[in-house]
Design an enzyme around this catalytic site. Structure first.
Site, PDB file in Angstrom:
ATOM      1  N   ARG A 131       8.661  29.167  34.643  1.00 25.66           N
ATOM      2  CA  ARG A 131       8.312  28.864  35.878  1.00 25.66           C
ATOM      3  C   ARG A 131       7.231  29.797  36.580  1.00 25.66           C
ATOM      4  O   ARG A 131       6.537  29.285  37.494  1.00 25.66           O
ATOM      5  CB  ARG A 131       9.711  29.279  36.629  1.00 25.66           C
ATOM      6  CG  ARG A 131      10.724  27.902  36.991  1.00 25.66           C
ATOM      7  CD  ARG A 131      12.035  28.663  37.638  1.00 25.66           C
ATOM      8  NE  ARG A 131      13.134  27.609  37.040  1.00 25.66           N
ATOM      9  CZ  ARG A 131      13.920  28.224  36.413  1.00 25.66           C
ATOM     10  NH1 ARG A 131      14.131  29.432  36.200  1.00 25.66           N
ATOM     11  NH2 ARG A 131      14.903  27.439  35.645  1.00 25.66           N
TER      12      ARG A 131
ATOM     13  N   GLU B 251      15.124  28.294  17.302  1.00 21.32           N
ATOM     14  CA  GLU B 251      16.664  28.089  17.157  1.00 21.32           C
ATOM     15  C   GLU B 251      16.985  27.804  15.696  1.00 21.32           C
ATOM     16  O   GLU B 251      16.684  26.750  15.042  1.00 21.32           O
ATOM     17  CB  GLU B 251      17.027  27.064  18.434  1.00 21.32           C
ATOM     18  CG  GLU B 251      18.323  26.550  18.014  1.00 21.32           C
ATOM     19  CD  GLU B 251      19.553  27.597  18.124  1.00 21.32           C
ATOM     20  OE1 GLU B 251      19.367  28.748  18.883  1.00 21.32           O
ATOM     21  OE2 GLU B 251      20.598  27.438  17.163  1.00 21.32           O
TER      22      GLU B 251
ATOM     23  N   SER C   6      20.758  25.667  24.925  1.00 21.12           N
ATOM     24  CA  SER C   6      21.402  25.461  26.197  1.00 21.12           C
ATOM     25  C   SER C   6      22.709  24.930  26.345  1.00 21.12           C
ATOM     26  O   SER C   6      22.965  24.275  27.214  1.00 21.12           O
ATOM     27  CB  SER C   6      20.458  25.115  27.032  1.00 21.12           C
ATOM     28  OG  SER C   6      19.164  26.010  26.971  1.00 21.12           O
TER      29      SER C   6
ATOM     30  N   CYS D 122      31.344  28.516  25.855  1.00 16.62           N
ATOM     31  CA  CYS D 122      32.714  28.564  26.810  1.00 16.62           C
ATOM     32  C   CYS D 122      33.496  27.251  27.124  1.00 16.62           C
ATOM     33  O   CYS D 122      34.618  27.353  27.394  1.00 16.62           O
ATOM     34  CB  CYS D 122      32.331  29.213  28.082  1.00 16.62           C
ATOM     35  SG  CYS D 122      30.987  30.363  28.292  1.00 16.62           S
TER      36      CYS D 122
ATOM     37  N   ARG E  55       9.097  20.684  29.612  1.00 22.30           N
ATOM     38  CA  ARG E  55       8.932  21.522  30.661  1.00 22.30           C
ATOM     39  C   ARG E  55       7.754  22.602  30.074  1.00 22.30           C
ATOM     40  O   ARG E  55       7.501  23.947  30.431  1.00 22.30           O
ATOM     41  CB  ARG E  55      10.127  22.454  30.940  1.00 22.30           C
ATOM     42  CG  ARG E  55      10.948  21.419  31.856  1.00 22.30           C
ATOM     43  CD  ARG E  55      12.494  22.038  31.817  1.00 22.30           C
ATOM     44  NE  ARG E  55      12.649  23.205  32.805  1.00 22.30           N
ATOM     45  CZ  ARG E  55      13.741  24.234  32.626  1.00 22.30           C
ATOM     46  NH1 ARG E  55      14.685  23.724  31.789  1.00 22.30           N
ATOM     47  NH2 ARG E  55      13.943  24.849  33.625  1.00 22.30           N
TER      48      ARG E  55
ATOM     49  N   VAL F  17      14.499  33.050  11.715  1.00 18.58           N
ATOM     50  CA  VAL F  17      13.786  34.106  11.682  1.00 18.58           C
ATOM     51  C   VAL F  17      14.333  35.036  10.675  1.00 18.58           C
ATOM     52  O   VAL F  17      15.457  35.203  10.409  1.00 18.58           O
ATOM     53  CB  VAL F  17      13.655  34.790  12.786  1.00 18.58           C
ATOM     54  CG1 VAL F  17      12.824  35.973  12.698  1.00 18.58           C
ATOM     55  CG2 VAL F  17      12.937  33.885  13.990  1.00 18.58           C
TER      56      VAL F  17
ATOM     57  N   TRP G 248      48.640  39.600  54.183  1.00 20.34           N
ATOM     58  CA  TRP G 248      48.046  40.682  53.241  1.00 20.34           C
ATOM     59  C   TRP G 248      47.566  40.078  52.175  1.00 20.34           C
ATOM     60  O   TRP G 248      48.536  39.716  51.279  1.00 20.34           O
ATOM     61  CB  TRP G 248      48.792  41.877  53.142  1.00 20.34           C
ATOM     62  CG  TRP G 248      48.860  42.808  54.568  1.00 20.34           C
ATOM     63  CD1 TRP G 248      49.813  42.683  55.482  1.00 20.34           C
ATOM     64  CD2 TRP G 248      48.191  43.992  54.656  1.00 20.34           C
ATOM     65  NE1 TRP G 248      49.909  43.597  56.271  1.00 20.34           N
ATOM     66  CE2 TRP G 248      48.936  44.498  55.859  1.00 20.34           C
ATOM     67  CE3 TRP G 248      47.415  44.906  54.193  1.00 20.34           C
ATOM     68  CZ2 TRP G 248      48.476  45.698  56.606  1.00 20.34           C
ATOM     69  CZ3 TRP G 248      46.850  45.987  54.725  1.00 20.34           C
ATOM     70  CH2 TRP G 248      47.621  46.197  55.978  1.00 20.34           C
TER      71      TRP G 248
ATOM     72  N   ARG H 217      46.669  48.898  49.103  1.00 18.78           N
ATOM     73  CA  ARG H 217      47.460  49.921  49.978  1.00 18.78           C
ATOM     74  C   ARG H 217      48.541  50.684  49.177  1.00 18.78           C
ATOM     75  O   ARG H 217      48.462  51.998  49.482  1.00 18.78           O
ATOM     76  CB  ARG H 217      48.293  48.900  50.932  1.00 18.78           C
ATOM     77  CG  ARG H 217      48.928  49.514  51.980  1.00 18.78           C
ATOM     78  CD  ARG H 217      49.536  48.527  53.180  1.00 18.78           C
ATOM     79  NE  ARG H 217      50.536  47.803  52.672  1.00 18.78           N
ATOM     80  CZ  ARG H 217      51.147  46.711  53.187  1.00 18.78           C
ATOM     81  NH1 ARG H 217      50.884  46.731  54.646  1.00 18.78           N
ATOM     82  NH2 ARG H 217      52.160  46.284  52.775  1.00 18.78           N
TER      83      ARG H 217
END
Lengths: 467, 467
Positions: free
Chosen positions: B25, B38, B44, B48, B75, B85, B447, B455
């Protein structure tokens, strides 16, 4: 042995009875006599719960009552219901009291060592023709709620068209609109402003109007009510504005409240612009050693603008009472002020704000940037991920967070708490960007919506700072 | 015109691709060439989210993929999949790369101006007999998820008894237990510890065990797995512990992860106690000018204890990537550290924590008080008000908030964010007591539960301070 001191509390709801209860926890009856004077017949009830009682979510009025008069008395508080205070004498340390059984007259003097003013707020009720007609209801007190429920039952059993007009599109107004829709009414909400929910900026209020339209609730904005029309039976029939007339079997007023401080004004106690009592951080009326005030009758320090504001909210009232009771009880506590957080819902739409609106920031002399982002309540791929819009205000140059507004569905509203804490801590939007908020797909996108807004606001502050 | 600099990213998931995207960007291809390497075939994706894909909440694997390889390439990122690697040469500013089509051999050297290590973490897989048998699954990668789903389909079509054993009762373990219960399995979760969810103190973990029992999930604690037993077909048949054997058609390993930093270790880069890379606040590997690291392969500064910790979490990885990409792109950003927030759910039970557990606070040399309170997610009288328990740790004398743990139902988990912000701001529990959090009956008691805990913690700090 020293004689007991006397604490007199005026007002038997959140602030007053919290103060009484907290003082009672800290001081025995032999040390501190506590007399609480309540004009009505109820104590310690949740006024915020009334719309849900009317809507049927809460079935028993008793559920709204946290502590009954009997419970307070059992704890050693001399609670006197249907008892009105007619005059304050701060220099004489006494108040004039008119008990239920006293008949007319000015009442009897009652001395105090500590006085707590917890007189609450009164709903705005414009002096319009017909406003007192049967079928026009406030929703401020338990008696209001009961009276409205009675009207609902009559109207429902009469099988009329069942149309309701709600005057005022603030929190109470939209909550009441939901309650009445759930009861099967066709509901029209009228408000003077450009958009409903003037506790939000108009661009966010528009989302509320659109969502309400989707729920079948018509909102008419820029509508100035001129009269309540009544039928031959004297009951409400319609609400007239400058431009139109809206049929109504039932009218609910949700026009906001003003501090109930007539007695305090007469006694020369210091009031702010809104008419609310001005206190110090210990919740003592400014300039007075032994007069305390809390709840809907006071102004509180807005930590973001540095100005005093009137915010009627049960949670503040309760905290004020806690602080007052602690101090009268010989402890030490202060109320640091508020940041203006509020959350509400209408059907499944959640509406939240904290800090300053654009108009409030301008009025406080602040220069700022605003950003608005769209995100979702959960990871986009997780079932139930619902859109939400977050608007954020940050101060020019410093980047200090000034306010957040959120409109969305399930999981949107309470996200405002993150901003509320950040405001209390005077965080910049850049500091907020990397806050370590809870992430898991059922709870949040990878970047929580509040963080997305903070990131965008950071960029906006930088851009603006270059000029 | 100057030649473009080259940024090489190792690892195509959250941290690596966020870094690449953010740098892209800020810098045009003519200024900065970006090569991302990769090992696997996906980029990407939300690791999770895998439990929810397995459980059927998410139906398409594609939904978990935020950006496909093609999108990254469009992009202007030179993304190379199935590319490993094999060696880092920090002094020579080059890495040795083995492409998918290269066959064997040591690979070819690829020079860089900036290197980003985003090698992630690898799941712990104890060297037990039978652990490699068909039917034993990790849930770390997309391939893991796909392989597990295939096993599920086989098992389901075979109409066997459908029993599953989950080894490890951490976040992944309990999320997988839920996923398998939803798929109709009888699930047993085994863990070495005294209670499940060792990200909580045992007294809070007990609540999770009890709730899981109520959902039909058996949790066996203090269970040391000794072997995976296989049948005549070579497939998993049971899991053996020191004390018992648990039948299983399927075994899922949820034993946590370790930083994947073998190459970094060989290259002499600085690693912390957990084996995670050590970076500065700009996410640069300590002592290295042009090597950056982020995501599950690094240790992060824990702002509460002041110690470095390994916390594998997509939200941190994404933020690290953002910081790295900004810095390589010529901007300025730092990652301030974490406070250890995590939130999870198993069926309708929400589990959250932030800050330090008792054991972590002790290990950090802190003296503290703890309090635990029970409250509800909404006003008690409002429908759907669900109980929640909040545990809070505060530092002795100073009263600084040290940690919060929450176990409850709907509306409980994300409340931990309030404490996360308070930790970031080094608030005391007394300061927290009067935080202006959103209140309305559908959203909170008068509360908020976090305030009730604050508290009580304030009172506990005072009492302890007197000694």
């Amino acid at each position: 042995m020293a004689t007991a001191q006397r604490m007199v509390v005026i007002g038997g709801n959140a602030a007053g009875m919290s103060a009484a209860s907290q003082a009672r926890r800290l001081k025995r009856p032999g040390e501190l006599e506590i007399i609480a004077l309540e004009r009505g017949g109820y104590t310690s009830y949740s006024a915020c719960g009334i719309p849900y009682w009317v809507g049927g979510d809460v079935t028993a009025a008793d559920d709204l009552i946290a502590w009954t008069p009997e419970e307070h008395r059992e704890r050693g508080i001399d609670l006197r219901l249907h008892t009105e205070v007619t005059e304050l004498d701060p220099d004489g340390c006494r108040v004039r009291v008119l008990g239920g059984g006293d008949g007319g007259g000015p009442g009897k003097w009652l001395g105090y060592d500590h006085l707590v003013l917890a007189t609450g707020a009164r709903p705005l009720r414009p002096g319009l023709p017909g406003i007192e007609a049967p079928g026009v209801h406030g929703v401020q007190t338990m008696d209001d709620g009961r009276s409205l429920l009675e009207t609902l039952e009559e109207t429902e059993s009469a099988r009329t068209r069942r149309r309701a007009v709600v005057v005022g599109a603030g929190y109470i107004g939209v909550e009441m609109a939901e309650a009445l829709v759930r009861r099967g009414y066709r509901v029209t909400v009228l408000d003077r402003a450009e958009e409903p929910m003037t506790t939000l900026d108009p661009d966010m209020g528009r989302l509320v109007r659109e969502a309400m339209a989707g729920m079948g609730i018509e909102t008419v904005t820029e509508a100035a009510v001129t009269a309540v029309r009544t039928g031959e039976d004297g009951r409400v029939r319609a609400v007239a504005t400058e431009d139109a007339e809206y049929e109504a079997d039932l009218v609910v007023l949700g026009l906001g409240v003003r501090p109930e401080t007539g007695l305090a004004r007469e006694a020369g106690l210091p009031l702010g612009e809104s008419g609310g009592l001005l206190t110090d951080l210990a919740m003592r009326v400014r300039g007075r050693e032994n007069i305390w005030a809390g709840g809907d009758c006071v102004e509180v320090l807005d930590l973001v603008s540095g100005l005093d504001r009137h915010i009627a909210l049960g949670t503040h009232a309760n905290k004020h009472g806690q602080v007052i009771g602690t101090n009268i009880g010989g402890g030490y506590a202060t109320f640091p002020g508020v940041v203006g957080t509020a959350v509400s819902k209408v059907c499944d739409l959640e509406i939240a704000r904290t800090g300053l609106l654009e108009s409030q920031a301008r009025a406080a002399g602040l220069r700022f940037v605003t950003v608005t982002i769209e995100s979702t309540s959960r990871a986009g791929y997780y079932p139930g991920a619902a859109p939400m819009r977050v608007k954020m205000l940050a101060e020019h140059r410093t980047g200090r967070l000034l306010g957040v507004q959120i409109v969305g569905r399930e999981g949107a509203g309470k996200r405002v708490d993150v901003a509320a804490v950040a405001l209390s801590a005077s965080m910049t939007v850049e500091q907020m960007t990397f806050l370590d908020l809870g992430y898991a797909p059922p709870f949040s996108p990878l970047w929580d919506p509040v963080l997305v807004a903070a990131r965008k606001a950071t960029a906006a502050v930088r851009r603006a700072g270059a000029h």
